[in-house]
Scaffold this active site. Structure first.
Site, PDB file in Angstrom:
ATOM      1  CB  SER A   1      -0.945  -0.044   1.204  1.00  0.00           C
ATOM      2  OG  SER A   1      -1.971   0.918   1.060  1.00  0.00           O
TER       3      SER A   1
ATOM      4  CE  LYS B   1     -15.873  20.245   7.570  1.00  0.00           C
ATOM      5  NZ  LYS B   1     -14.493  20.512   7.144  1.00  0.00           N
TER       6      LYS B   1
END
Length: 341
Positions: A168, A220
């Site tokens: 990763s 948000k």
């Protein structure tokens, strides 16, 4: 019972006194805390391995063989004096990065990179990074990868050595290198993105607890741990993950064009030998083997920045050690006293 009560009271008194001292020391340390300073540790690995070799030979060779060896060394020294001492050997700088989920090691690593770049010569010298990381936060590993990009931009050869794992975010760092060296069973790849969010909304509803979240801006907060998540929020969250994945794939493709990115960017991992088959790595060997080979014709230096312990830290360790010894002694004496009674 009376004896036990006295013993218990003495123990509680000692523990309370220790906690008061520790609290006062911690408070003073926080008030006087200064920005953390670091010290650079430099080690010439050629000399380290030469010393190990000499020690082993001294214990293995006979006295006559050792005398012959010393004569040969003296002869070589005389011959080398006649040659130019200004011969510019290739220099290899070995840096280390051990990553956690937040890539915390980047704080010292960025300084080690800066130090190496101050002296490394483009087209001549090499920087080797011993890299170990299972990955973590995107922005943190993005910064760590950008530190390696600095080396490439200077035209200095960069080699990543992976002994155990570079997955990763760890692989995002490794792919920047000109060559990736991995041990046969090192874990490589995991070119994917994952996010997990627990949700306790049903538990709150069951207990008649209301939870409100107020935002300004449609996206948000897409998913929340305590509120009721919507399908629209989930889709936006998944879209953000997909965008991050595409960015990750593009980053690897640009730096390793030989990789068939669509076949390997599925989040899967490969062990070293299999990783070589799909071009995720270039060669199979341990970092020790690579560095020992470099020592044969190059000057090899290990660079590391470590946090410098402040006076308060050293005093704190001394006080803690002293308190621990005192408590152990006191408890021992109390037990002996009770045993005598």
């Amino acid at each position: 019972m009376t004896e036990y009560g006295v013993f218990l009271a003495q123990t509680i008194t000692v523990v309370a006194a220790i906690l008061i001292v520790m609290a006062a020391a911690s408070s003073a340390a926080l008030k006087n805390k200064k920005p953390e300073s670091k010290e650079m540790l430099i080690e010439k690995l050629n000399e380290k391995y030469e010393e190990i070799k000499d020690t082993l030979e001294e214990s293995m060779l006979s006295k006559e063989a050792l005398k012959d060896k010393k004569k040969q060394l003296k002869k070589q020294e005389k011959e080398s004096k006649g040659k130019s001492d200004t011969e510019d050997k290739k220099k290899v700088f070995v840096l280390s990065f051990e990553g956690d989920i937040k890539a915390s090691a980047v704080e010292g690593f960025r300084e080690a990179v800066s130090a190496a770049l101050l002296v490394a010569r483009p087209g001549t010298d090499e920087i080797v990074v011993k890299l170990e990381s299972p990955g973590g936060m995107v922005h943190s590993y993005g910064l760590a990868s950008a530190q390696l990009d600095r080396i490439k931009q200077k035209g200095i050869k960069l080699t990543a050595c992976v002994d155990k794992v570079a997955a990763s975010g760890g692989y995002m760092m490794a792919c920047v290198a000109d060559q990736i060296i991995a041990s046969p069973f090192a874990i490589m790849g995991s070119i994917g993105v994952v996010a997990q969010v627990p949700n306790f909304n049903k538990v709150l509803k069951k207990n008649d607890i209301d939870y409100e979240i107020l935002t300004a801006g449609k996206y948000k907060r897409t998913l929340t741990m305590f509120g009721e998540n919507t399908d629209e929020g989930r889709e936006k969250f998944k879209s953000d993950l997909e965008d991050t994945h595409q960015l990750f794939k593009s980053y690897v493709s640009e730096r390793r064009p030989s990789v068939d990115i669509e076949s390997v960017a599925n989040g899967d991992i490969w062990f070293g030998s299999k990783a070589k088959e799909v071009s995720l790595v270039d060669d199979l060997k341990t970092s020790d083997e690579y560095i020992l080979e470099a020592c044969q014709d190059s000057e090899v230096y290990s660079l590391e920045f470590k946090a410098k312990k402040s006076l308060m830290d050293k005093l704190g360790m001394s006080v803690s050690s002293g308190i621990e010894q005192s408590v152990t002694k006191l408890l021992s004496e109390l037990n002996i006293s009770r045993g005598m009674k």
